[in-house]
Design a protein around this motif. Structure first.
Motif, PDB file in Angstrom:
ATOM      1  N   ILE A  95       3.776  -0.854 -25.764  1.00 28.07           N
ATOM      2  CA  ILE A  95       4.034  -1.474 -27.058  1.00 28.07           C
ATOM      3  C   ILE A  95       3.209  -0.818 -28.161  1.00 28.07           C
ATOM      4  CG2 ILE A  95       3.625  -3.579 -28.403  1.00 28.07           C
ATOM      5  CD1 ILE A  95       4.767  -5.185 -26.144  1.00 28.07           C
ATOM      6  N   ASN A  96       1.941  -0.544 -27.886  1.00 25.06           N
ATOM      7  CA  ASN A  96       1.107   0.108 -28.894  1.00 25.06           C
ATOM      8  C   ASN A  96       1.667   1.471 -29.280  1.00 25.06           C
ATOM      9  OD1 ASN A  96      -0.680  -1.999 -29.035  1.00 25.06           O
ATOM     10  ND2 ASN A  96      -2.234  -1.069 -27.748  1.00 25.06           N
ATOM     11  N   SER A  97       2.145   2.224 -28.296  1.00 29.74           N
ATOM     12  CA  SER A  97       2.695   3.553 -28.591  1.00 29.74           C
ATOM     13  C   SER A  97       3.960   3.430 -29.432  1.00 29.74           C
ATOM     14  CB  SER A  97       2.996   4.320 -27.288  1.00 29.74           C
ATOM     15  OG  SER A  97       4.031   3.695 -26.545  1.00 29.74           O
ATOM     16  N   ALA A  98       4.798   2.432 -29.121  1.00 28.91           N
ATOM     17  CA  ALA A  98       6.041   2.245 -29.874  1.00 28.91           C
ATOM     18  C   ALA A  98       5.766   1.846 -31.310  1.00 28.91           C
ATOM     19  CB  ALA A  98       6.905   1.181 -29.194  1.00 28.91           C
ATOM     20  N   ILE A 258      12.867  -1.504 -30.181  1.00 32.95           N
ATOM     21  CA  ILE A 258      13.413  -1.050 -28.902  1.00 32.95           C
ATOM     22  C   ILE A 258      12.331  -1.009 -27.834  1.00 32.95           C
ATOM     23  CG2 ILE A 258      14.514   0.884 -27.698  1.00 32.95           C
ATOM     24  CD1 ILE A 258      15.802   1.624 -30.425  1.00 32.95           C
ATOM     25  N   GLY A 259      11.179  -0.421 -28.200  1.00 33.61           N
ATOM     26  CA  GLY A 259      10.090  -0.293 -27.231  1.00 33.61           C
ATOM     27  C   GLY A 259       9.551  -1.625 -26.764  1.00 33.61           C
ATOM     28  N   ILE A 260       9.342  -2.539 -27.717  1.00 33.26           N
ATOM     29  CA  ILE A 260       8.805  -3.854 -27.375  1.00 33.26           C
ATOM     30  C   ILE A 260       9.804  -4.653 -26.531  1.00 33.26           C
ATOM     31  CG2 ILE A 260       8.180  -6.112 -28.339  1.00 33.26           C
ATOM     32  CD1 ILE A 260       6.849  -4.564 -30.653  1.00 33.26           C
ATOM     33  N   LEU A 261      11.073  -4.668 -26.954  1.00 35.52           N
ATOM     34  CA  LEU A 261      12.079  -5.415 -26.200  1.00 35.52           C
ATOM     35  C   LEU A 261      12.220  -4.891 -24.775  1.00 35.52           C
ATOM     36  CD1 LEU A 261      14.902  -5.886 -28.865  1.00 35.52           C
ATOM     37  CD2 LEU A 261      13.441  -7.664 -27.870  1.00 35.52           C
ATOM     38  N   MET A 273      -0.996 -11.545 -30.226  1.00 37.26           N
ATOM     39  CA  MET A 273      -1.051 -11.736 -31.669  1.00 37.26           C
ATOM     40  C   MET A 273      -1.463 -10.454 -32.376  1.00 37.26           C
ATOM     41  SD  MET A 273      -0.428 -13.620 -34.182  1.00 37.26           S
ATOM     42  CE  MET A 273      -0.054 -15.109 -33.247  1.00 37.26           C
ATOM     43  N   VAL A 274      -2.361  -9.686 -31.774  1.00 34.86           N
ATOM     44  CA  VAL A 274      -2.788  -8.421 -32.370  1.00 34.86           C
ATOM     45  C   VAL A 274      -1.596  -7.481 -32.529  1.00 34.86           C
ATOM     46  CG1 VAL A 274      -4.101  -6.300 -31.951  1.00 34.86           C
ATOM     47  CG2 VAL A 274      -5.183  -8.519 -31.615  1.00 34.86           C
ATOM     48  N   LYS A 275      -0.753  -7.399 -31.496  1.00 33.07           N
ATOM     49  CA  LYS A 275       0.415  -6.510 -31.544  1.00 33.07           C
ATOM     50  C   LYS A 275       1.430  -6.993 -32.576  1.00 33.07           C
ATOM     51  CE  LYS A 275      -0.124  -5.127 -26.716  1.00 33.07           C
ATOM     52  NZ  LYS A 275       0.346  -5.331 -25.348  1.00 33.07           N
ATOM     53  N   VAL A 276       1.611  -8.321 -32.658  1.00 34.35           N
ATOM     54  CA  VAL A 276       2.564  -8.864 -33.624  1.00 34.35           C
ATOM     55  C   VAL A 276       2.101  -8.573 -35.046  1.00 34.35           C
ATOM     56  CG1 VAL A 276       3.565 -10.977 -34.561  1.00 34.35           C
ATOM     57  CG2 VAL A 276       3.423 -10.662 -32.081  1.00 34.35           C
ATOM     58  N   VAL A 277       0.830  -8.847 -35.341  1.00 35.59           N
ATOM     59  CA  VAL A 277       0.296  -8.622 -36.688  1.00 35.59           C
ATOM     60  C   VAL A 277       0.320  -7.132 -37.031  1.00 35.59           C
ATOM     61  CG1 VAL A 277      -1.758  -8.766 -38.146  1.00 35.59           C
ATOM     62  CG2 VAL A 277      -1.152 -10.680 -36.651  1.00 35.59           C
ATOM     63  N   GLY A 278      -0.119  -6.291 -36.081  1.00 40.66           N
ATOM     64  CA  GLY A 278      -0.118  -4.856 -36.311  1.00 40.66           C
ATOM     65  C   GLY A 278       1.280  -4.328 -36.573  1.00 40.66           C
ATOM     66  N   THR A 279       2.250  -4.817 -35.800  1.00 45.24           N
ATOM     67  CA  THR A 279       3.640  -4.390 -35.970  1.00 45.24           C
ATOM     68  C   THR A 279       4.183  -4.788 -37.340  1.00 45.24           C
ATOM     69  OG1 THR A 279       4.067  -4.599 -33.597  1.00 45.24           O
ATOM     70  CG2 THR A 279       5.980  -4.612 -35.037  1.00 45.24           C
ATOM     71  N   VAL A 280       3.923  -6.026 -37.749  1.00 46.49           N
ATOM     72  CA  VAL A 280       4.407  -6.511 -39.044  1.00 46.49           C
ATOM     73  C   VAL A 280       3.814  -5.682 -40.183  1.00 46.49           C
ATOM     74  CG1 VAL A 280       4.340  -8.443 -40.666  1.00 46.49           C
ATOM     75  CG2 VAL A 280       4.857  -8.849 -38.255  1.00 46.49           C
ATOM     76  N   LEU A 281       2.510  -5.387 -40.115  1.00 46.62           N
ATOM     77  CA  LEU A 281       1.855  -4.615 -41.166  1.00 46.62           C
ATOM     78  C   LEU A 281       2.414  -3.201 -41.257  1.00 46.62           C
ATOM     79  CD1 LEU A 281      -1.883  -5.702 -40.762  1.00 46.62           C
ATOM     80  CD2 LEU A 281      -0.313  -6.318 -42.610  1.00 46.62           C
ATOM     81  N   VAL A 282       2.607  -2.573 -40.092  1.00 45.03           N
ATOM     82  CA  VAL A 282       3.124  -1.208 -40.079  1.00 45.03           C
ATOM     83  C   VAL A 282       4.544  -1.153 -40.629  1.00 45.03           C
ATOM     84  CG1 VAL A 282       3.849   0.694 -38.584  1.00 45.03           C
ATOM     85  CG2 VAL A 282       1.631  -0.388 -38.230  1.00 45.03           C
ATOM     86  N   ILE A 283       5.405  -2.037 -40.161  1.00 46.47           N
ATOM     87  CA  ILE A 283       6.809  -2.011 -40.594  1.00 46.47           C
ATOM     88  C   ILE A 283       6.939  -2.381 -42.075  1.00 46.47           C
ATOM     89  CG2 ILE A 283       9.061  -3.109 -40.297  1.00 46.47           C
ATOM     90  CD1 ILE A 283       8.511  -3.278 -37.331  1.00 46.47           C
ATOM     91  N   LEU A 284       6.147  -3.352 -42.545  1.00 47.13           N
ATOM     92  CA  LEU A 284       6.174  -3.713 -43.964  1.00 47.13           C
ATOM     93  C   LEU A 284       5.691  -2.541 -44.814  1.00 47.13           C
ATOM     94  CD1 LEU A 284       6.667  -5.798 -46.159  1.00 47.13           C
ATOM     95  CD2 LEU A 284       4.348  -6.674 -45.770  1.00 47.13           C
TER      96      LEU A 284
END
Length: 299
Positions: A95-98, A258-261, A273-284
Motif C-alpha cells: 500500500i505504501n508503494s502504491a 488499484i494497489g490498495i484494493l 489511519m496513517v495510510k488513509v491520511v497519507g493517501t488523502v493528502l497525496v491525492i488532494l
C-alpha cells in the motif's frame, strides 16, 4: 479508435498492472528471490522481448548526439527506478508503494519548472506542498512492525527516490520518441539498463534457487517480466508518443486505489489511519497541482 484514445487506454493498462504488481511482486520477495536478483530477471527478460520485437520493424541507427540522453533515460528509467522500487518493496508494504508512486506527477511539475522554466502557480505550489506532506507523513509515521516489512521508513524513502527517477525519465525520453520507433528505443534502453545494473544485481541473481520456487512464484515472476516490465514500459512509451508527459504521469492517480484494493482483497495488506491520511493528502495535492494549466513539456 483514435491514437489519443489508444494512448489513454494504454496508460490505464499500465497503471492497472502497476497497481496489481505492488502485491504480486511482494509475494515472492525476499522468500524466493531478492530484489536486486529480481531486477536482473526483469532486465534480461524484457531485453529479450524487446529485441525480438525490434526485428519486425525497420532498422534504425541511434545518432551519436542522442546516446547521452539515451544513457540518462536508461539510468533513470531502468536503473535507479527499478532498483529503488524493488528494494523499497522488500522493506516496506504494497500500500505504501502504491501511494507514494503517485507523487510522480507533482515531481514532473517541479522538474519541468526547473528544466523548462514552467511557471508554478499558487495553486500548483500548494498542491505540490500538500502532496509532499502526505509523502513525508507516510515515511515518518508509517513505521509499523511487520515480518515482511523490516524497515518501512527506509523503504518509503526509496519509493520517493524511485518516483523522482521515474519523473526524470518521463521528461527525458519525450524528445527521443519524436525521432525513433518505440521498440528501437526500448531495446537499447533495456540493454543499457542491464549493463548498468549488472554489477549490483549479479550477486543476488546467482543466489536464486529456481528449483525451490513454487508454480505460483514462477507465475508471479512471469507476470513481472511480461506485465510489469515489458507491457508497462511499452504502454507508457506509446502513451508518451501521443500525450504530454504530465498527462501520462497523472495516471499514477489510480495506482493507490488499484494497489490498495488488490492488496486488501487478497489479504496481503491492511488499511491503517496513517495510510488513509497519507493517501488523502497525496491525492488532494496531486489534484490541486494538475487541475488546470496542464504542463507543457517541451524537451
Amino acid at each position: 479508435m483514435s491514437k489519443r484514445t489508444l494512448a489513454i487506454l494504454a496508460c490505464l493498462g499500465a497503471t492497472t498492472i502497476y497497481g496489481i504488481n505492488h502485491t504480486i511482486a511482494k509475494g515472492v520477495m525476499p522468500t524466493y528471490i531478492k530484489p536486486f536478483g529480481f531486477i536482473m530477471v526483469r532486465l534480461l527478460g524484457a531485453s529479450f522481448l524487446f529485441w525480438m520485437c525490434s526485428f519486425f520493424i525497420p532498422n534504425q541507427k541511434i545518432k551519436r548526439t542522442d546516446w547521452g540522453r539515451l544513457f540518462l533515460c536508461a539510468l533513470t528509467g531502468m536503473g535507479i527506478n527499478m532498483l529503488t522500487f524493488f528494494k523499497g518493496l522488500e522493506l516496506s508494504t504494497p500500500i505504501n508503494s502504491a501511494v507514494l508512486i503517485t507523487i510522480v506527477p507533482i515531481l514532473v511539475v517541479v522538474m519541468s519548472a526547473i528544466f523548462i522554466k514552467e511557471k508554478i502557480t499558487l495553486q500548483k505550489g500548494f498542491g505540490i506542498a500538500l502532496g509532499l506532506v502526505g509523502a513525508l507523513f507516510l515515511i515518518l509515521y508509517g513505521a509499523e512492525f511487520r515480518q515482511d516489512a523490516p524497515n518501512i521508513p527506509l523503504g518509503n524513502a526509496l519509493f520517493v527516490v524511485n518516483a523522482i527517477s521515474y519523473g526524470v525519465y518521463l521528461i527525458l525520453i519525450k524528445k527521443l520518441l519524436e525521432k525513433y520507433h518505440m521498440f528501437t528505443l526500448l531495446k537499447w534502453l533495456f540493454t543499457l539498463g542491464l549493463v548498468l545494473c549488472f554489477p549490483i544485481t549479479i550477486s543476488e541473481f546467482r543466489e536464486i534457487e529456481w528449483s525451490t520456487i513454487p508454480t505460483s512464484g514462477i507465475g508471479s515472476i512471469i507476470f513481472v517480466i511480461v506485465g510489469t516490465t515489458f507491457l508497462t514500459y511499452l504502454f507508457n512509451v506509446y502513451g508518451l508518443s501521443q500525450l504530454k508527459a504530465s498527462t501520462v504521469s497523472a495516471f499514477s492517480y489510480a495506482q493507490p486505489l488499484i494497489g490498495i484494493l488488490f492488496a486488501v482483497v487478497t489479504g496481503k495488506d491492511s488499511l491503517t489511519m496513517v495510510k488513509v491520511v497519507g493517501t488523502v493528502l497525496v491525492i488532494l495535492g496531486l489534484y490541486l497541482a494538475t487541475k488546470k494549466n496542464k504542463l507543457q513539456v517541451k524537451t
